[in-house]
Enzyme design. Sequence first.
Site, mmCIF file in Angstrom:
data_model
loop_
_atom_site.group_PDB
_atom_site.id
_atom_site.type_symbol
_atom_site.label_atom_id
_atom_site.label_comp_id
_atom_site.label_asym_id
_atom_site.label_seq_id
_atom_site.Cartn_x
_atom_site.Cartn_y
_atom_site.Cartn_z
ATOM 1 N N SER A 186 6.738 -4.365 -7.267
ATOM 2 C CA SER A 186 6.998 -4.086 -8.682
ATOM 3 C C SER A 186 7.389 -5.310 -9.497
ATOM 4 O O SER A 186 7.405 -5.239 -10.724
ATOM 5 C CB SER A 186 8.085 -3.026 -8.794
ATOM 6 O OG SER A 186 9.290 -3.516 -8.277
ATOM 7 N N HIS A 214 5.305 2.645 -6.589
ATOM 8 C CA HIS A 214 4.686 2.147 -7.828
ATOM 9 C C HIS A 214 3.161 2.307 -7.832
ATOM 10 O O HIS A 214 2.508 1.905 -8.789
ATOM 11 C CB HIS A 214 5.050 0.678 -8.057
ATOM 12 C CG HIS A 214 6.436 0.500 -8.598
ATOM 13 N ND1 HIS A 214 6.731 0.584 -9.936
ATOM 14 C CD2 HIS A 214 7.612 0.267 -7.968
ATOM 15 C CE1 HIS A 214 8.027 0.401 -10.117
ATOM 16 N NE2 HIS A 214 8.589 0.208 -8.946
ATOM 17 N N LYS A 244 8.707 8.190 -10.739
ATOM 18 C CA LYS A 244 8.043 7.158 -11.549
ATOM 19 C C LYS A 244 6.848 7.780 -12.285
ATOM 20 O O LYS A 244 7.061 8.473 -13.259
ATOM 21 C CB LYS A 244 7.690 5.966 -10.658
ATOM 22 C CG LYS A 244 8.979 5.209 -10.303
ATOM 23 C CD LYS A 244 8.835 4.069 -9.349
ATOM 24 C CE LYS A 244 10.208 3.421 -9.158
ATOM 25 N NZ LYS A 244 10.432 2.920 -7.817
HETATM 26 C C1 LIG Z 1 11.705 2.979 -7.072
HETATM 27 C C2 LIG Z 1 11.448 2.846 -5.637
HETATM 28 C C3 LIG Z 1 12.103 3.672 -4.726
HETATM 29 C C4 LIG Z 1 13.166 4.643 -5.157
HETATM 30 O O1 LIG Z 1 12.621 5.791 -5.702
HETATM 31 P P1 LIG Z 1 13.592 6.881 -6.356
HETATM 32 O O2 LIG Z 1 12.804 8.131 -6.328
HETATM 33 O O3 LIG Z 1 13.913 6.406 -7.728
HETATM 34 O O4 LIG Z 1 14.801 6.957 -5.498
HETATM 35 C C5 LIG Z 1 11.782 3.558 -3.398
HETATM 36 N N1 LIG Z 1 10.872 2.663 -2.964
HETATM 37 C C6 LIG Z 1 10.234 1.844 -3.821
HETATM 38 C C7 LIG Z 1 9.213 0.881 -3.292
HETATM 39 C C8 LIG Z 1 10.504 1.898 -5.185
HETATM 40 O O5 LIG Z 1 9.871 1.088 -6.026
#
Ligand SMILES: *Cc1c(COP(=O)(O)O)cnc(C)c1O
Length: 396
Positions: A186, A214, A244
Amino acid sequence: MSSQTLNQFLTDNLAALREQGLYNDIDTVESPNGPIIKINGKEQINLSSNNYLGLATDERLKKAALDAVSEWGVGAGAVRTINGTLDLHIKLEEKLAEFKGTEAAISYQSGFNCNMAAISAVMDKNDAILSDELNHASIIDGCRLSKAKIIRVNHSDMDDLRQKAKEARESGQYNKIMVITDGVFSMDGDIAKLPEIIEIAEEFDLISYVDDAHGSGVLGKGAGTVKHFGLQDKVDFQIGTLSKAIGVVGGYVAGKKDLIDWLKVRSRPFLFSTAVTPADAAAATKAIELLMESTELHDRLWENGNYLKKGLKALGFNIGDSETPITPCIIGDEKTTQDFSKRLYEEGVYAKSIVFPTVPKGTGRVRNMPTAAHTKDMLDEAIAIYEKVGKEMGVI
Ligand SMILES: *Cc1c(COP(=O)(O)O)cnc(C)c1O
């Protein structure tokens, strides 16, 4: 009376962080988290969310959530294994498996929780994990929790991965060996080299684990990075988040039925923490249905991402080598990057600065997250503000 030791610890450390400018004062968003947000009473073009498809405020998801509350109430009532598995959770998991092209799926309370759950359900102190150095914090914590030996691999360096996989295998020290990676990284928006990773995994019998937080909704016509490369039959663990692109909250693991059955009896956040609410489950299911019906939002996300990239690049900004809509604008020096982001904010663009130690020293950047919900007018305005601030600060 509260602990003197604790008070001292907090006072000292908070003061130190504030002195170094590392204390993060969190902004309160006074509006829904859409393409325009209100902060301190002022509207901002929002280029900081992970709400890639604009689904966090989508009317169809809101209706699904409201209907679920009316019918099912506000809470699941118990952990899944006692009596908190609602029909809605099963529906969500069936949809997820269909979406990901796997035999089965299991949902969790968050993406972070998935990594706490899934890694240690399978890996233990007699095992080893090959982990990309830029993997997400929750992957790192999940690996630590498992007590397996963590072998750091240089970012997306396939020679390094092959070498370390070979050494780990030939050492004879480990029962199981896993390779674990983000699907999309990200900070730079680059995609994991999954075809090569899977080739190496097959050569050295590695368990493959892809956290596609992502990538889902963004790559593979929405189905994610694994689908993008056509590897759904070869990746053992596909992790995703529902927070997301899906716009709600929650996480999931998709994979073979035996794996999911095992996680249902061995993953601790599933066994000891209550599942997402009926509203979350219903809204997330609706989102996945929408993604499977049409690529309209996905297509608009890419169109907007490409439009913003083209605009910033034409102005002379360094936007790195992103392969996804994530658009870093690399400024360099840490202080200049932070000042740049602050000036953007004063002019009405909300894009956060990301600096060392999150990214290497001297590569401070303002990261832009365009979404399907932005209009061309919003993006034009953001680009104009970038031009103004860039010239003013001598960045372009
Ligand atoms: C954002 C993210 C998470 C966390 O996800 P949530 O549902 O917000 O807890 C886990 N792994 C990666 C690679 C992320 O980018």
